[in-house]
Scaffold this motif. Structure first.
Motif, mmCIF file in Angstrom:
data_model
loop_
_atom_site.group_PDB
_atom_site.id
_atom_site.type_symbol
_atom_site.label_atom_id
_atom_site.label_comp_id
_atom_site.label_asym_id
_atom_site.label_seq_id
_atom_site.Cartn_x
_atom_site.Cartn_y
_atom_site.Cartn_z
ATOM 1 N N ALA A 76 5.562 -3.561 -6.718
ATOM 2 C CA ALA A 76 6.044 -4.687 -5.913
ATOM 3 C C ALA A 76 7.533 -4.552 -5.644
ATOM 4 O O ALA A 76 8.007 -4.774 -4.531
ATOM 5 N N ARG A 77 8.268 -4.165 -6.672
ATOM 6 C CA ARG A 77 9.709 -3.994 -6.530
ATOM 7 C C ARG A 77 9.999 -2.996 -5.426
ATOM 8 O O ARG A 77 10.799 -3.247 -4.534
ATOM 9 N N ARG A 78 9.319 -1.832 -5.497
ATOM 10 C CA ARG A 78 9.600 -0.826 -4.487
ATOM 11 C C ARG A 78 9.197 -1.306 -3.097
ATOM 12 O O ARG A 78 9.837 -0.966 -2.104
ATOM 13 N N ALA A 79 8.150 -2.102 -3.032
ATOM 14 C CA ALA A 79 7.710 -2.602 -1.728
ATOM 15 C C ALA A 79 8.639 -3.701 -1.222
ATOM 16 O O ALA A 79 8.564 -4.090 -0.063
ATOM 17 N N GLY A 80 9.486 -4.204 -2.096
ATOM 18 C CA GLY A 80 10.409 -5.254 -1.669
ATOM 19 C C GLY A 80 9.757 -6.626 -1.579
ATOM 20 O O GLY A 80 10.206 -7.482 -0.830
ATOM 21 N N VAL A 81 8.699 -6.841 -2.334
ATOM 22 C CA VAL A 81 8.074 -8.170 -2.360
ATOM 23 C C VAL A 81 7.927 -8.615 -3.810
ATOM 24 O O VAL A 81 8.088 -7.829 -4.734
ATOM 25 N N SER A 82 7.615 -9.874 -3.973
ATOM 26 C CA SER A 82 7.423 -10.368 -5.328
ATOM 27 C C SER A 82 6.115 -9.842 -5.905
ATOM 28 O O SER A 82 5.153 -9.590 -5.178
ATOM 29 N N HIS A 83 6.091 -9.703 -7.204
ATOM 30 C CA HIS A 83 4.853 -9.201 -7.799
ATOM 31 C C HIS A 83 3.736 -10.225 -7.638
ATOM 32 O O HIS A 83 2.572 -9.863 -7.622
ATOM 33 N N GLY A 84 4.112 -11.484 -7.510
ATOM 34 C CA GLY A 84 3.100 -12.495 -7.248
ATOM 35 C C GLY A 84 2.321 -12.165 -5.988
ATOM 36 O O GLY A 84 1.095 -12.333 -5.931
ATOM 37 N N THR A 85 3.032 -11.696 -4.985
ATOM 38 C CA THR A 85 2.382 -11.338 -3.734
ATOM 39 C C THR A 85 1.382 -10.203 -3.930
ATOM 40 O O THR A 85 0.290 -10.216 -3.357
ATOM 41 N N LEU A 86 1.760 -9.262 -4.743
ATOM 42 C CA LEU A 86 0.830 -8.163 -5.009
ATOM 43 C C LEU A 86 -0.474 -8.703 -5.593
ATOM 44 O O LEU A 86 -1.563 -8.357 -5.125
ATOM 45 N N ARG B 259 0.828 -1.194 0.000
ATOM 46 C CA ARG B 259 0.000 0.000 0.000
ATOM 47 C C ARG B 259 0.872 1.257 0.000
ATOM 48 O O ARG B 259 0.624 2.202 -0.744
ATOM 49 N N ALA B 260 1.884 1.228 0.835
ATOM 50 C CA ALA B 260 2.755 2.400 0.925
ATOM 51 C C ALA B 260 3.457 2.642 -0.404
ATOM 52 O O ALA B 260 3.494 3.772 -0.915
ATOM 53 N N ALA B 261 4.004 1.577 -0.970
ATOM 54 C CA ALA B 261 4.726 1.730 -2.235
ATOM 55 C C ALA B 261 3.779 2.213 -3.321
ATOM 56 O O ALA B 261 4.116 3.085 -4.135
ATOM 57 N N ALA B 262 2.581 1.650 -3.333
ATOM 58 C CA ALA B 262 1.610 2.050 -4.351
ATOM 59 C C ALA B 262 1.239 3.515 -4.180
ATOM 60 O O ALA B 262 1.192 4.273 -5.165
ATOM 61 N N ALA B 263 0.995 3.922 -2.954
ATOM 62 C CA ALA B 263 0.645 5.318 -2.721
ATOM 63 C C ALA B 263 1.761 6.224 -3.236
ATOM 64 O O ALA B 263 1.519 7.197 -3.958
ATOM 65 N N ASP B 264 2.992 5.870 -2.874
ATOM 66 C CA ASP B 264 4.129 6.671 -3.338
ATOM 67 C C ASP B 264 4.158 6.764 -4.853
ATOM 68 O O ASP B 264 4.211 7.845 -5.431
ATOM 69 N N LEU B 265 4.142 5.606 -5.494
ATOM 70 C CA LEU B 265 4.335 5.600 -6.945
ATOM 71 C C LEU B 265 3.144 6.212 -7.668
ATOM 72 O O LEU B 265 3.324 6.926 -8.659
ATOM 73 N N PHE B 266 1.950 5.945 -7.211
ATOM 74 C CA PHE B 266 0.782 6.570 -7.831
ATOM 75 C C PHE B 266 0.935 8.093 -7.763
ATOM 76 O O PHE B 266 0.670 8.800 -8.737
ATOM 77 N N GLN B 267 1.343 8.580 -6.622
ATOM 78 C CA GLN B 267 1.431 10.021 -6.475
ATOM 79 C C GLN B 267 2.639 10.609 -7.192
ATOM 80 O O GLN B 267 2.623 11.761 -7.590
ATOM 81 N N GLU B 268 3.651 9.785 -7.379
ATOM 82 C CA GLU B 268 4.816 10.280 -8.115
ATOM 83 C C GLU B 268 4.591 10.257 -9.614
ATOM 84 O O GLU B 268 5.036 11.127 -10.346
ATOM 85 N N LEU C 63 -1.531 6.901 -11.994
ATOM 86 C CA LEU C 63 -2.195 5.634 -11.673
ATOM 87 C C LEU C 63 -1.841 4.486 -12.611
ATOM 88 O O LEU C 63 -2.287 3.366 -12.402
ATOM 89 N N GLN C 64 -1.048 4.766 -13.624
ATOM 90 C CA GLN C 64 -0.721 3.678 -14.562
ATOM 91 C C GLN C 64 0.642 3.046 -14.326
ATOM 92 O O GLN C 64 1.072 2.223 -15.131
ATOM 93 N N VAL C 65 1.323 3.404 -13.252
ATOM 94 C CA VAL C 65 2.633 2.776 -13.020
ATOM 95 C C VAL C 65 2.484 1.264 -13.022
ATOM 96 O O VAL C 65 1.446 0.720 -12.649
ATOM 97 N N SER C 66 3.540 0.608 -13.447
ATOM 98 C CA SER C 66 3.484 -0.847 -13.550
ATOM 99 C C SER C 66 3.382 -1.508 -12.179
ATOM 100 O O SER C 66 4.033 -1.100 -11.216
ATOM 101 N N LEU C 67 2.549 -2.517 -12.116
ATOM 102 C CA LEU C 67 2.355 -3.203 -10.835
ATOM 103 C C LEU C 67 3.636 -3.885 -10.381
ATOM 104 O O LEU C 67 3.928 -3.963 -9.187
ATOM 105 N N LYS C 68 4.392 -4.380 -11.333
ATOM 106 C CA LYS C 68 5.659 -5.018 -10.959
ATOM 107 C C LYS C 68 6.587 -4.026 -10.275
ATOM 108 O O LYS C 68 7.319 -4.378 -9.363
ATOM 109 N N GLU C 69 6.526 -2.797 -10.744
ATOM 110 C CA GLU C 69 7.399 -1.807 -10.136
ATOM 111 C C GLU C 69 6.954 -1.490 -8.714
ATOM 112 O O GLU C 69 7.782 -1.275 -7.832
#
Lengths: 211, 211
Positions: B33-43, B13-22, B25-31
């Motif tokens: 996950a990357r910023r959150a430090g988890v696998s995209h599968g987890t997302l 959630r935190a990573a998504a909030a950051d990236l969405f606001q930076e 809303l179209q930032v890649s989901l994999k990214e």
DNA sequence: AGACATGTTGACCGCAGGGTCAAGTTATGG
DNA sequence: CCATAACTTGACCCTGCGGTCAACATGTCT
């Protein structure tokens, strides 16, 4: 150049012109080749880059269209009518031809002929604006940079409105023009952009890198 | 829900909030996950879709920000001031927060909470506009659809201008507002959009399919 | 402590884009 | 008519996206 190569180049040019005007200057090169009925390898062979293709296929057309609009504006006896008609005409071009909508964005700095067209248009816009300002009908704090900002922001929505069969972008242009007449003028909150700022702004505009 | 899953959800959630606001809303989901430090599968596991993530992370924020702006507008004693301040405030939000710039585009119809925010904002805008029209200060032919058109076209350039450290978008807003005062009003060339047209327009707006 | 449910992972799929190039084809001039 | 230069082709490289899933790891409850 061999005859078949010439034929292929012509086909590619035609396909590129079609697709650029249908969907804008960023259509995929492979798709252009597909529509032309040749391999994408051939496209790279004959043109080398999207920018070269743009320069061959769109630059002249853009020069003519924008040049005509500018000439008509300056030929108009009433400076305000000239200015307003110019803005409306350019917006019309943007709405009906996605390629022209992309021209002013300066997003293809390597398309040198296209960039020249941009520069000329900018100068023409300055003249048109200047004339209307001196006339007293256009507010004195409006600059070519402001016009470019408006046109750049206007293009994408005008395009999709037109694609959806809607005229609604004309209303936006109408509101804007009403805000540009001298009687309406209210102090502005900030200074106009410098040419460098414009460039930066437009180029960064849409293709933001992922970092 | 297991404790680690909760932790991961919070990070996402935190990573998504950051990236969405930076970056919108179209930032890649994999990214994300990357910023959150988890696998995209987890997302995908925890949220399932971008829309769900948007609803969890942006909808409330957007509701608050837009709601505040609307409330302030209606609370303003002068209807024109309220209207103009509202427009300026929303534009400011668009300039400083790419996520909010994307909210009004309705490009994520499956983000139901976000769509509700859009609808509420639209209603609020109608009230604000109505009040100023009845007051006689806002031109009577201006509608919420026109405002939406303006905001949607304004958002991308305002965003990149702000990203480039430029205030220039404020000028555009200034011109526009001057065109919306009653004294400036000039007959418009076409009718306002219907809600259906708005939807069509905005959604088709940027993600045109290739076909 | 152990067993089971609950989560996580990253390899993998399909897609599409830009771009390159060895191998094959074809026009053309002698 | 043939040799050769000029050209075309499509397989191949890379990237990045959304999305899935079997194999593995780990929290949790008794």
């Amino acid at each position: 150049m061999r005859a078949d190569a010439q034929r292929n180049a012509a086909r590619l040019r035609a396909a590129a012109a079609d697709l650029f005007q249908e969907r804008g200057l960023q259509v995929s090169l492979k798709e252009i080749a597909r529509r032309a009925g040749v391999s994408h390898g051939t496209l790279y062979n004959l043109f080398g880059s999207r920018e070269a293709l743009i320069d061959e296929v769109i630059a002249d057309l853009a020069a003519v269209r924008l040049g005509d609009a500018a000439r008509a504006a300056l030929a108009c006896p009433d400076p305000w009518q000239g200015f307003a008609g110019y803005v409306a005409e350019v917006c019309e071009l943007q709405a009906t031809d996605p390629a022209l909508g992309d021209v002013l964005t300066r997003r293809f700095p390597d398309a040198s002929r296209l960039m020249a067209v941009c520069d000329n248009s900018y100068s023409a816009a300055e003249s048109i604006i200047d004339r209307a300002r001196r006339d007293g009908s256009l507010r004195p704090d409006f600059t070519a940079a402001d016009l470019l900002f408006f046109l750049a922001s206007h293009a994408p929505l005008a395009r999709s409105a037109a694609a959806a069969g809607s005229d609604s972008w004309r209303r936006a242009v109408g509101f804007m023009l009403d805000g540009l007449r001298t009687p309406a003028a209210t102090p502005l909150p900030t200074a106009p952009m410098t040419p460098q700022q414009i460039n930066h702004l437009l180029i960064e505009g849409s293709a933001t890198p992922a970092g």
